[in-house]
Design a protein around this motif. Structure first.
Motif, PDB file in Angstrom:
ATOM      1  N   ALA A 126       0.850  -1.193   0.000  1.00 26.47           N
ATOM      2  CA  ALA A 126       0.000   0.000   0.000  1.00 26.47           C
ATOM      3  C   ALA A 126       0.891   1.250   0.000  1.00 26.47           C
ATOM      4  O   ALA A 126       2.045   1.185   0.440  1.00 26.47           O
ATOM      5  CB  ALA A 126      -0.911  -0.020   1.215  1.00 26.47           C
ATOM      6  N   PRO A 127       0.344   2.378  -0.498  1.00 23.72           N
ATOM      7  CA  PRO A 127      -0.973   2.548  -1.106  1.00 23.72           C
ATOM      8  C   PRO A 127      -1.014   1.935  -2.507  1.00 23.72           C
ATOM      9  O   PRO A 127      -0.052   2.057  -3.250  1.00 23.72           O
ATOM     10  CB  PRO A 127      -1.145   4.066  -1.156  1.00 23.72           C
ATOM     11  CG  PRO A 127       0.263   4.600  -1.214  1.00 23.72           C
ATOM     12  CD  PRO A 127       1.093   3.658  -0.412  1.00 23.72           C
ATOM     13  N   ARG A 128      -2.140   1.298  -2.824  1.00 26.41           N
ATOM     14  CA  ARG A 128      -2.248   0.574  -4.088  1.00 26.41           C
ATOM     15  C   ARG A 128      -3.480   1.041  -4.874  1.00 26.41           C
ATOM     16  O   ARG A 128      -4.505   1.406  -4.305  1.00 26.41           O
ATOM     17  CB  ARG A 128      -2.323  -0.939  -3.841  1.00 26.41           C
ATOM     18  CG  ARG A 128      -3.513  -1.392  -3.047  1.00 26.41           C
ATOM     19  CD  ARG A 128      -3.493  -2.899  -2.794  1.00 26.41           C
ATOM     20  NE  ARG A 128      -2.542  -3.280  -1.761  1.00 26.41           N
ATOM     21  CZ  ARG A 128      -2.828  -3.325  -0.461  1.00 26.41           C
ATOM     22  NH1 ARG A 128      -4.042  -3.008  -0.044  1.00 26.41           N
ATOM     23  NH2 ARG A 128      -1.929  -3.689   0.417  1.00 26.41           N
ATOM     24  N   GLN A 129      -3.332   1.015  -6.193  1.00 26.08           N
ATOM     25  CA  GLN A 129      -4.429   1.365  -7.093  1.00 26.08           C
ATOM     26  C   GLN A 129      -4.477   0.361  -8.238  1.00 26.08           C
ATOM     27  O   GLN A 129      -3.484  -0.322  -8.522  1.00 26.08           O
ATOM     28  CB  GLN A 129      -4.259   2.773  -7.658  1.00 26.08           C
ATOM     29  CG  GLN A 129      -4.353   3.889  -6.635  1.00 26.08           C
ATOM     30  CD  GLN A 129      -4.559   5.248  -7.283  1.00 26.08           C
ATOM     31  OE1 GLN A 129      -5.029   5.358  -8.428  1.00 26.08           O
ATOM     32  NE2 GLN A 129      -4.234   6.320  -6.546  1.00 26.08           N
ATOM     33  N   VAL A 130      -5.634   0.311  -8.906  1.00 24.13           N
ATOM     34  CA  VAL A 130      -5.780  -0.443 -10.150  1.00 24.13           C
ATOM     35  C   VAL A 130      -6.012   0.565 -11.271  1.00 24.13           C
ATOM     36  O   VAL A 130      -6.859   1.445 -11.144  1.00 24.13           O
ATOM     37  CB  VAL A 130      -6.970  -1.423 -10.125  1.00 24.13           C
ATOM     38  CG1 VAL A 130      -6.947  -2.312 -11.370  1.00 24.13           C
ATOM     39  CG2 VAL A 130      -6.981  -2.257  -8.865  1.00 24.13           C
ATOM     40  N   VAL A 131      -5.267   0.433 -12.346  1.00 23.22           N
ATOM     41  CA  VAL A 131      -5.497   1.229 -13.555  1.00 23.22           C
ATOM     42  C   VAL A 131      -5.425   0.243 -14.715  1.00 23.22           C
ATOM     43  O   VAL A 131      -4.373  -0.359 -14.949  1.00 23.22           O
ATOM     44  CB  VAL A 131      -4.443   2.340 -13.734  1.00 23.22           C
ATOM     45  CG1 VAL A 131      -4.795   3.195 -14.956  1.00 23.22           C
ATOM     46  CG2 VAL A 131      -4.346   3.211 -12.488  1.00 23.22           C
ATOM     47  N   ALA A 132      -6.528   0.066 -15.443  1.00 23.18           N
ATOM     48  CA  ALA A 132      -6.530  -1.003 -16.442  1.00 23.18           C
ATOM     49  C   ALA A 132      -7.580  -0.787 -17.523  1.00 23.18           C
ATOM     50  O   ALA A 132      -8.676  -0.294 -17.256  1.00 23.18           O
ATOM     51  CB  ALA A 132      -6.776  -2.357 -15.757  1.00 23.18           C
ATOM     52  N   ASN A 133      -7.203  -1.181 -18.727  1.00 23.58           N
ATOM     53  CA  ASN A 133      -8.143  -1.344 -19.830  1.00 23.58           C
ATOM     54  C   ASN A 133      -8.569  -2.804 -19.768  1.00 23.58           C
ATOM     55  O   ASN A 133      -7.904  -3.678 -20.323  1.00 23.58           O
ATOM     56  CB  ASN A 133      -7.463  -1.010 -21.165  1.00 23.58           C
ATOM     57  CG  ASN A 133      -8.316  -1.328 -22.371  1.00 23.58           C
ATOM     58  OD1 ASN A 133      -9.521  -1.500 -22.264  1.00 23.58           O
ATOM     59  ND2 ASN A 133      -7.683  -1.423 -23.532  1.00 23.58           N
ATOM     60  N   LEU A 134      -9.653  -3.083 -19.072  1.00 23.39           N
ATOM     61  CA  LEU A 134     -10.013  -4.457 -18.738  1.00 23.39           C
ATOM     62  C   LEU A 134     -10.490  -5.250 -19.955  1.00 23.39           C
ATOM     63  O   LEU A 134     -11.219  -4.716 -20.801  1.00 23.39           O
ATOM     64  CB  LEU A 134     -11.119  -4.464 -17.676  1.00 23.39           C
ATOM     65  CG  LEU A 134     -10.750  -3.873 -16.318  1.00 23.39           C
ATOM     66  CD1 LEU A 134     -11.973  -3.853 -15.405  1.00 23.39           C
ATOM     67  CD2 LEU A 134      -9.621  -4.659 -15.676  1.00 23.39           C
TER      68      LEU A 134
END
Length: 285
Positions: free
Chosen positions: A111-119
Protein backbone atom coordinates in the motif's frame (compact mmCIF):
# COMPACT_ATOMS: atom_id res chain seq x y z
CA UNK A 1 16.02 5.29 -21.17
CA UNK A 2 16.32 3.57 -24.57
CA UNK A 3 13.88 4.55 -27.31
CA UNK A 4 10.88 2.21 -27.33
CA UNK A 5 9.50 0.40 -30.36
CA UNK A 6 6.35 2.13 -31.70
CA UNK A 7 3.24 0.34 -30.48
CA UNK A 8 2.00 -0.51 -33.97
CA UNK A 9 5.34 -2.15 -34.69
CA UNK A 10 5.13 -4.08 -31.40
CA UNK A 11 1.80 -5.57 -32.47
CA UNK A 12 3.24 -6.63 -35.82
CA UNK A 13 6.56 -7.87 -34.45
CA UNK A 14 5.06 -10.13 -31.81
CA UNK A 15 1.98 -11.27 -33.76
CA UNK A 16 -0.35 -9.62 -31.29
CA UNK A 17 -3.57 -9.86 -33.27
CA UNK A 18 -6.36 -9.22 -30.78
CA UNK A 19 -8.24 -12.39 -29.83
CA UNK A 20 -11.96 -12.37 -29.17
CA UNK A 21 -11.66 -15.31 -26.76
CA UNK A 22 -9.50 -13.10 -24.52
CA UNK A 23 -11.76 -10.05 -24.85
CA UNK A 24 -8.90 -8.07 -26.40
CA UNK A 25 -9.20 -4.63 -28.00
CA UNK A 26 -5.84 -2.85 -27.91
CA UNK A 27 -5.48 0.84 -27.17
CA UNK A 28 -2.51 2.04 -29.23
CA UNK A 29 -2.99 5.82 -29.18
CA UNK A 30 -0.28 6.99 -26.76
CA UNK A 31 -1.97 10.36 -26.26
CA UNK A 32 -5.16 8.65 -25.10
CA UNK A 33 -3.16 6.29 -22.88
CA UNK A 34 -1.49 9.30 -21.26
CA UNK A 35 -4.90 10.89 -20.61
CA UNK A 36 -6.10 7.71 -18.88
CA UNK A 37 -2.94 7.52 -16.77
CA UNK A 38 -3.67 11.04 -15.51
CA UNK A 39 -7.23 10.24 -14.40
CA UNK A 40 -6.26 8.65 -11.05
CA UNK A 41 -4.51 11.86 -9.99
CA UNK A 42 -1.10 11.91 -8.38
CA UNK A 43 0.35 8.39 -8.55
CA UNK A 44 3.63 9.27 -6.82
CA UNK A 45 4.67 6.41 -4.55
CA UNK A 46 1.71 4.23 -5.51
CA UNK A 47 1.87 0.52 -6.28
CA UNK A 48 -0.31 0.05 -9.36
CA UNK A 49 -1.98 -3.06 -10.73
CA UNK A 50 -2.71 -3.28 -14.46
CA UNK A 51 -4.78 -6.14 -15.88
CA UNK A 52 -4.49 -7.14 -19.53
CA UNK A 53 -1.68 -4.80 -20.66
CA UNK A 54 -1.45 -6.42 -24.12
CA UNK A 55 1.20 -4.62 -26.20
CA UNK A 56 1.74 -2.12 -23.36
CA UNK A 57 0.23 1.19 -24.44
CA UNK A 58 -1.24 2.06 -21.04
CA UNK A 59 1.72 0.33 -19.37
CA UNK A 60 4.09 2.86 -20.95
CA UNK A 61 1.97 5.78 -19.78
CA UNK A 62 1.88 4.45 -16.22
CA UNK A 63 5.62 3.84 -16.12
CA UNK A 64 6.15 7.44 -17.26
CA UNK A 65 4.35 8.54 -14.07
CA UNK A 66 6.20 8.63 -10.72
CA UNK A 67 4.67 5.37 -9.45
CA UNK A 68 6.57 3.19 -6.99
CA UNK A 69 5.99 0.00 -8.97
CA UNK A 70 3.70 -1.46 -11.64
CA UNK A 71 2.48 -5.04 -11.56
CA UNK A 72 0.99 -6.15 -14.90
CA UNK A 73 -1.10 -9.34 -14.98
CA UNK A 74 -1.36 -10.82 -18.48
CA UNK A 75 -2.71 -14.19 -19.61
CA UNK A 76 -1.59 -13.95 -23.25
CA UNK A 77 1.87 -15.49 -23.70
CA UNK A 78 2.50 -13.39 -26.83
CA UNK A 79 2.28 -10.17 -24.84
CA UNK A 80 4.95 -11.22 -22.35
CA UNK A 81 7.72 -10.89 -24.92
CA UNK A 82 6.40 -7.47 -25.98
CA UNK A 83 6.34 -6.29 -22.36
CA UNK A 84 9.91 -7.51 -21.77
CA UNK A 85 11.18 -4.44 -23.65
CA UNK A 86 9.46 -2.22 -21.06
CA UNK A 87 10.98 -4.20 -18.23
CA UNK A 88 14.42 -3.45 -19.68
CA UNK A 89 13.61 0.21 -20.25
CA UNK A 90 12.31 0.71 -16.71
CA UNK A 91 14.53 -1.58 -14.60
CA UNK A 92 13.07 -2.53 -11.23
CA UNK A 93 9.77 -0.71 -11.79
CA UNK A 94 7.74 -3.36 -13.64
CA UNK A 95 6.70 -6.88 -12.75
CA UNK A 96 4.88 -8.88 -15.43
CA UNK A 97 2.96 -11.95 -14.29
CA UNK A 98 1.45 -14.52 -16.63
CA UNK A 99 -1.63 -15.29 -14.61
CA UNK A 100 -5.43 -15.31 -14.69
CA UNK A 101 -6.43 -11.96 -13.18
CA UNK A 102 -9.53 -13.58 -11.67
CA UNK A 103 -7.19 -15.63 -9.47
CA UNK A 104 -4.73 -12.88 -8.59
CA UNK A 105 -4.96 -11.30 -5.14
CA UNK A 106 -4.06 -7.68 -5.68
CA UNK A 107 -4.15 -6.94 -1.96
CA UNK A 108 -0.76 -8.65 -1.71
CA UNK A 109 0.75 -5.55 -3.34
CA UNK A 110 2.20 -2.96 -0.96
CA UNK A 111 0.00 0.00 0.00
CA UNK A 112 -0.97 2.55 -1.11
CA UNK A 113 -2.25 0.57 -4.09
CA UNK A 114 -4.43 1.37 -7.09
CA UNK A 115 -5.78 -0.44 -10.15
CA UNK A 116 -5.50 1.23 -13.55
CA UNK A 117 -6.53 -1.00 -16.44
CA UNK A 118 -8.14 -1.34 -19.83
CA UNK A 119 -10.01 -4.46 -18.74
CA UNK A 120 -10.69 -7.39 -21.08
CA UNK A 121 -14.38 -7.12 -21.94
CA UNK A 122 -15.19 -10.71 -21.01
CA UNK A 123 -14.05 -10.47 -17.36
CA UNK A 124 -14.46 -6.78 -16.54
CA UNK A 125 -17.61 -7.06 -14.43
CA UNK A 126 -16.58 -10.05 -12.28
CA UNK A 127 -13.18 -8.45 -11.70
CA UNK A 128 -14.87 -5.25 -10.51
CA UNK A 129 -17.19 -7.10 -8.13
CA UNK A 130 -14.21 -8.92 -6.65
CA UNK A 131 -12.41 -5.62 -6.06
CA UNK A 132 -15.55 -4.05 -4.59
CA UNK A 133 -15.67 -6.83 -2.00
CA UNK A 134 -12.32 -5.59 -0.72
CA UNK A 135 -12.71 -1.93 -1.70
CA UNK A 136 -11.07 -0.73 1.50
CA UNK A 137 -7.81 -2.25 0.31
CA UNK A 138 -7.65 0.08 -2.71
CA UNK A 139 -7.04 3.80 -2.84
CA UNK A 140 -8.68 4.09 -6.26
CA UNK A 141 -9.63 2.03 -9.32
CA UNK A 142 -9.50 3.54 -12.82
CA UNK A 143 -11.07 1.01 -15.14
CA UNK A 144 -12.00 0.81 -18.82
CA UNK A 145 -15.27 -0.98 -19.67
CA UNK A 146 -17.73 -1.20 -22.50
CA UNK A 147 -19.77 2.01 -22.19
CA UNK A 148 -22.94 0.10 -21.30
CA UNK A 149 -21.18 -1.52 -18.34
CA UNK A 150 -19.77 1.87 -17.29
CA UNK A 151 -23.26 3.35 -17.35
CA UNK A 152 -24.50 0.47 -15.19
CA UNK A 153 -21.87 1.32 -12.59
CA UNK A 154 -22.68 5.05 -12.28
CA UNK A 155 -26.45 4.96 -12.93
CA UNK A 156 -28.80 6.69 -10.43
CA UNK A 157 -32.11 5.13 -9.31
CA UNK A 158 -35.11 5.17 -11.66
CA UNK A 159 -32.94 5.13 -14.77
CA UNK A 160 -32.50 2.52 -17.49
CA UNK A 161 -29.09 1.28 -16.37
CA UNK A 162 -29.66 1.25 -12.61
CA UNK A 163 -29.32 -2.23 -11.18
CA UNK A 164 -27.32 -4.53 -8.96
CA UNK A 165 -23.93 -3.35 -10.22
CA UNK A 166 -24.77 0.31 -9.53
CA UNK A 167 -25.89 -0.46 -5.98
CA UNK A 168 -22.84 -2.57 -5.12
CA UNK A 169 -20.41 -0.05 -6.59
CA UNK A 170 -21.99 3.12 -5.23
CA UNK A 171 -22.52 1.55 -1.81
CA UNK A 172 -18.77 1.24 -1.24
CA UNK A 173 -17.35 3.96 -3.51
CA UNK A 174 -17.85 7.19 -5.35
CA UNK A 175 -18.11 6.32 -9.06
CA UNK A 176 -17.84 8.62 -12.05
CA UNK A 177 -17.03 8.41 -15.74
CA UNK A 178 -13.68 10.02 -16.52
CA UNK A 179 -13.49 9.64 -20.31
CA UNK A 180 -15.51 8.11 -23.14
CA UNK A 181 -13.84 6.57 -26.18
CA UNK A 182 -15.24 5.69 -29.62
CA UNK A 183 -14.64 2.27 -31.23
CA UNK A 184 -12.03 3.80 -33.54
CA UNK A 185 -9.69 4.38 -30.60
CA UNK A 186 -9.01 0.64 -30.44
CA UNK A 187 -7.49 -2.02 -32.66
CA UNK A 188 -9.52 -3.82 -33.74
CA UNK A 189 -12.45 -1.45 -33.20
CA UNK A 190 -15.12 -3.03 -30.96
CA UNK A 191 -18.77 -2.74 -31.92
CA UNK A 192 -19.50 -0.47 -28.96
CA UNK A 193 -18.16 2.66 -27.30
CA UNK A 194 -16.02 2.38 -24.18
CA UNK A 195 -15.64 4.46 -21.05
CA UNK A 196 -13.25 4.76 -18.13
CA UNK A 197 -14.85 4.68 -14.68
CA UNK A 198 -13.08 6.17 -11.67
CA UNK A 199 -13.98 4.26 -8.50
CA UNK A 200 -12.86 5.90 -5.25
CA UNK A 201 -13.70 3.77 -2.19
CA UNK A 202 -15.34 5.40 0.84
CA UNK A 203 -13.32 5.72 4.03
CA UNK A 204 -15.68 3.34 5.85
CA UNK A 205 -16.35 -0.08 4.34
CA UNK A 206 -18.82 -2.88 5.19
CA UNK A 207 -17.52 -6.03 6.79
CA UNK A 208 -17.44 -9.10 4.49
CA UNK A 209 -20.61 -10.65 5.96
CA UNK A 210 -22.54 -7.44 5.36
CA UNK A 211 -21.27 -7.27 1.79
CA UNK A 212 -22.52 -10.83 1.25
CA UNK A 213 -25.89 -9.77 2.63
CA UNK A 214 -26.00 -6.89 0.15
CA UNK A 215 -25.12 -9.26 -2.69
CA UNK A 216 -27.97 -11.50 -1.68
CA UNK A 217 -30.47 -8.63 -1.35
CA UNK A 218 -29.57 -7.07 -4.70
CA UNK A 219 -29.54 -10.44 -6.48
CA UNK A 220 -33.07 -11.12 -5.24
CA UNK A 221 -34.40 -7.62 -5.89
CA UNK A 222 -33.02 -7.19 -9.40
CA UNK A 223 -33.32 -10.85 -10.36
CA UNK A 224 -37.05 -10.24 -10.70
CA UNK A 225 -37.01 -6.51 -11.20
CA UNK A 226 -40.48 -6.31 -12.75
CA UNK A 227 -42.00 -7.70 -9.57
CA UNK A 228 -42.92 -5.63 -6.54
CA UNK A 229 -40.40 -6.00 -3.74
CA UNK A 230 -42.81 -8.04 -1.61
CA UNK A 231 -42.58 -10.67 -4.34
CA UNK A 232 -38.96 -10.38 -5.50
CA UNK A 233 -37.61 -10.55 -1.93
CA UNK A 234 -39.57 -13.67 -0.94
CA UNK A 235 -36.42 -15.78 -1.24
CA UNK A 236 -34.98 -13.84 1.71
CA UNK A 237 -37.81 -15.02 3.95
CA UNK A 238 -40.48 -12.89 5.66
CA UNK A 239 -40.20 -10.26 2.96
CA UNK A 240 -43.13 -8.18 4.21
CA UNK A 241 -41.66 -7.97 7.71
CA UNK A 242 -38.22 -7.14 6.32
CA UNK A 243 -39.60 -4.29 4.21
CA UNK A 244 -41.71 -2.94 7.08
CA UNK A 245 -38.67 -2.98 9.36
CA UNK A 246 -36.85 -0.79 6.84
CA UNK A 247 -39.82 1.48 6.16
CA UNK A 248 -40.04 0.43 2.51
CA UNK A 249 -43.41 -0.14 0.85
CA UNK A 250 -43.82 -3.63 -0.60
CA UNK A 251 -45.40 -2.17 -3.77
CA UNK A 252 -42.16 -0.52 -4.82
CA UNK A 253 -39.75 -2.08 -7.29
CA UNK A 254 -36.00 -2.54 -7.10
CA UNK A 255 -35.07 0.25 -9.53
CA UNK A 256 -36.93 2.78 -7.33
CA UNK A 257 -34.82 2.18 -4.22
CA UNK A 258 -31.87 4.36 -3.35
CA UNK A 259 -28.51 2.91 -2.35
CA UNK A 260 -29.26 4.03 1.23
CA UNK A 261 -32.49 1.99 1.22
CA UNK A 262 -30.62 -1.07 -0.04
CA UNK A 263 -28.15 -0.46 2.77
CA UNK A 264 -31.01 -0.69 5.28
CA UNK A 265 -32.23 -3.95 3.75
CA UNK A 266 -28.74 -5.46 3.76
CA UNK A 267 -28.21 -4.53 7.39
CA UNK A 268 -31.57 -6.06 8.34
CA UNK A 269 -30.73 -9.31 6.55
CA UNK A 270 -27.28 -9.31 8.13
CA UNK A 271 -28.86 -8.86 11.57
CA UNK A 272 -30.87 -12.04 10.99
CA UNK A 273 -27.59 -13.90 10.64
CA UNK A 274 -26.34 -12.43 13.91
CA UNK A 275 -29.59 -13.52 15.53
CA UNK A 276 -29.16 -17.08 14.29
CA UNK A 277 -31.67 -16.69 11.49
CA UNK A 278 -29.76 -18.91 9.06
CA UNK A 279 -26.64 -18.56 6.91
CA UNK A 280 -26.33 -16.00 4.13
CA UNK A 281 -24.98 -17.59 0.99
CA UNK A 282 -22.98 -15.84 -1.68
CA UNK A 283 -25.16 -14.45 -4.43
CA UNK A 284 -24.48 -15.55 -8.02
CA UNK A 285 -22.50 -13.19 -10.23
Amino acid sequence: MAELTPLKDVVSRFGLDARKALGQHFLLDETVCARIARLPGDLAGRHVLEVGPGPGGLTRALLAAPIAHLTAVELDQRALAALAELDEAYPGRLTVLRQDAMKFDGTTLPAPRQVVANLPYNVGTPLLIGWLREAGSWERMTLMFQEEVALRIVAPPRTEHYGRLAVLAQWVAHCSIGIRLPPGAFRPPPKVHSAVVIVTPHAEQPEPALFRAMERVTAAAFGQRRKMLRGSLKSLGAAEALLAQCGIAGERRAEELTVAEFDSLAKAVHARLDDGGGPIQDAPE
